[in-house]
Design an enzyme around this catalytic site. Structure first.
Site, short mmCIF file in Angstrom:
data_model
loop_
_atom_site.label_atom_id
_atom_site.label_comp_id
_atom_site.label_asym_id
_atom_site.label_seq_id
_atom_site.Cartn_x
_atom_site.Cartn_y
_atom_site.Cartn_z
N ASP A 86 4.50 -1.22 12.46
CA ASP A 86 4.43 0.06 12.77
C ASP A 86 4.33 0.25 14.17
OD1 ASP A 86 4.60 2.90 12.29
OD2 ASP A 86 2.80 3.10 11.33
N ASP A 121 6.75 7.44 17.26
CA ASP A 121 7.03 8.95 16.74
C ASP A 121 5.60 9.74 16.72
OD1 ASP A 121 6.49 7.14 14.77
OD2 ASP A 121 6.69 8.81 13.40
N CYS A 273 -4.11 -5.17 -18.72
CA CYS A 273 -3.05 -5.94 -17.63
C CYS A 273 -2.91 -7.22 -18.09
CB CYS A 273 -3.59 -5.67 -16.26
SG CYS A 273 -2.47 -6.69 -15.11
N CYS A 275 -1.88 -9.64 -15.54
CA CYS A 275 -1.53 -10.38 -14.55
C CYS A 275 -2.74 -11.64 -14.38
CB CYS A 275 -1.87 -9.61 -13.52
SG CYS A 275 -3.78 -9.23 -12.75
N CYS A 278 -6.34 -10.50 -14.59
CA CYS A 278 -7.08 -10.05 -15.75
C CYS A 278 -6.74 -10.69 -16.97
CB CYS A 278 -6.19 -8.60 -15.99
SG CYS A 278 -6.35 -7.61 -14.68
ZN LIG Z 1 -4.52 -7.28 -13.67
#
Ligand SMILES: [Zn+2]
Length: 525
Positions: A86, A121, A273, A275, A278
């Site tokens: 950016d 911008d 979750c 993942c 977790c």
């Molecule tokens: Zn997780």
């Protein structure tokens, strides 16, 4: 640049974007990486989270590393994927100005080896008077024009930002005009504040206006969209690139992202979750960690859930079920549900982007599903392209049988056989929500042959179905009409309306056993 489309659903698409010999798949989520505070190191983002692209801020890097000779961005970050930078426009939004000129920041992005770069911008921002909005649109266009000689013949891809805020006319103008300039990618500027205030319906109008006015063949980026619950809808609106620091910012406040919303970590009894973070720890384990470490693992979870949602979205595109996913996600949040209604206004555009049959049956949950491409497409086909067979003088509307395709059901075949003796030319149409009428010859085609609808029907679906039927009957009038209905709410409503409108219509009710000989006799007569 090459941007090659592989698959699509609604306005969403799976594409391959190539820059400087590196190819990434879109839609793609770009984590915001601040090289000064790396919550998750860039290298790890690629190795453990599969991030092939990230975004960082060239203005911040310039402020800190301006004097480092031969600074190279990928080396600084220790990351060999695609890096978008950016320009400092976000800092203009926050602080009002930046200490760099556009020429300087463009040259800096070229010099450090940015892959995807942005001009300087002027973001529109929020709660600003209309003159200020007009200024940001005009000034961004002026700067875009001014940047062109500096960016041509560079290997970077250049982003032409779209401004205008909630002023949709200005968004359209901004998108149309910048779309005529030779930029590689477009981006909708400053929806961050809209998202922070959960004004998702406003976001939908802004995003759709920009999308529909920007060149369709170029990738388009939604600045600051990073909460996993907004990704499916944003992709459905045709956006290809997303960036956000939410995974890290939310983690700093110990907020845990899910596709159903955000939790304060201290309130979690369970970790919904799977993942690696977790799966291997309990909420207590994580609560017992030192604060910095706890924030770090929450950030990792937040990143996992975001990347995993991106995969879910792509799978939905490939199987043609993106609308279902958008509906599911929208139901987690009141403002998202309102946004879904706003999105339904654009159903014709979403339909135009959708390919046809993808091998899956269509499921209607409730009136939100009326905006599905399959419904819109079917209705267009019926009202605009379907011609009644010639020479018919009788049309029989019959309550849809239990089994699909309706035209092959026993009940219907029996009716047809009997009526054939009368030697009348008859058109048969099934009464079926949400479509309205399904003429016999469309009954075996998709989607009429493969759909399910949740019952009981809601009022909106009933009205929609009845109105569709009336629209068809008005467009294709015929001498005799017979309606054979079942005693349910929708068909009672239909019979009431048709009886009023067409006093000569013959109305028969199906009893428990279906079509009795007595009813058949009445119809033949
Ligand atoms: Zn997780």
């Amino acid at each position: 640049m090459s941007f090659e489309l592989r698959d699509r659903d609604l306005l969403g698409r799976i594409g391959r974007l190539t820059v400087k010999g590196k190819t990434i798949e879109t839609p793609a989520f770009m984590p915001v990486v601040n090289p000064l505070i790396e919550t998750i190191p860039a290298k790890k983002l690629r190795q453990d989270f599969g991030c092939e692209i990230l975004i960082t801020n060239s203005y911040i890097i310039r402020n800190h590393f301006k004097d480092v000779p031969n600074l190279e961005l990928h080396k600084l970050l220790d990351y060999d994927g695609v890096v978008m930078t950016d320009s400092g426009a976000y800092q203009i939004l926050v602080y009002g100005e930046v200490e760099v000129t556009q020429d300087e920041i463009i040259n800096w992005q070229k010099q450090i080896g940015s892959d995807i770069s942005v001009i300087l911008d002027i973001p529109t921002g929020w709660d600003v008077p209309r003159e200020k909005v007009e200024f940001t649109v005009k000034e961004t266009l002026r700067r875009a024009e001014e940047a062109l000689p500096l960016i041509e013949d560079t290997p970077n891809l250049w982003v032409g930002p779209i401004q205008g805020g909630r002023h949709l006319g200005l968004v359209a103008e901004s998108a149309t005009r910048i779309g005529k300039m030779p930029f590689d990618i477009h981006a909708l500027g400053s929806p961050t504040e809209v998202m922070e205030r959960y004004m998702y319906p406003v976001l939908v109008d802004m995003a759709m206006t920009a999308k529909l006015n920007a060149p369709v063949e170029r990738p388009i980026h939604l600045f600051g969209a990073g909460h996993p619950n907004i990704l499916a809808m944003s992709v459905a609106m045709g956006y290809d690139l997303f960036d956000s620091a939410a995974y890290a910012l939310f983690a700093k406040d110990e907020r845990y992202l899910t596709t159903r919303g955000t939790y304060l970590f201290k309130d979690l009894q369970y970790l919904p979750c799977s993942c690696p973070v977790c799966r291997n720890q309990s909420p207590e384990d994580i609560r017992d960690l030192p604060r910095g470490e706890r924030q770090r693992v929450i950030a990792q979870h937040n990143m996992h859930v975001t990347m995993s949602e991106m995969e879910t979205v792509k799978q939905a595109i490939s199987e043609g079920s993106l609308w279902d996913l958008v509906e599911t996600r929208a139901k987690g949040h009141a403002q998202m549900t309102s946004a879904l209604k706003t999105l339904s206004k654009y159903s014709k555009h979403l339909e135009a982007g959708s390919p046809g049959f993808k091998g899956k049956g269509v499921f209607y949950y409730d009136y939100h599903s009326l905006a599905k491409p399959e419904v819109i497409r079917y209705q267009n086909r019926l009202v605009n392209n379907y011609q009644s067979p010639e020479n018919i003088d009788t049309r029989i509307l019959i309550s849809a049988p239990q089994r699909k395709p309706y035209s092959r059901s026993r009940e219907f075949r029996k009716l047809k056989e009997k009526l054939a003796q009368g030697k009348k030319e008859i058109q048969y149409c099934f009464i079926a929500a949400p479509y309205g009428l399904i003429p016999e010859y469309l009954a075996e085609t998709y989607p009429a042959s493969q759909y399910q609808i949740a019952e009981p029907l809601d009022q909106e679906t009933i009205q929609h179905t009845v109105n569709n039927i009336i629209e068809y009957l008005e467009k294709y009038p015929i001498k005799n009409t017979v309606i054979i209905f079942r005693d349910n709410e929708m068909e009672r409503e239909l019979v009431g309306k048709l009886g009023e409108k067409y006093p000569s219509i013959k109305i028969e009710e199906l009893d428990q056993t279906g079509l009795s000989d007595q009813i058949l006799g009445l119809i033949i007569k």
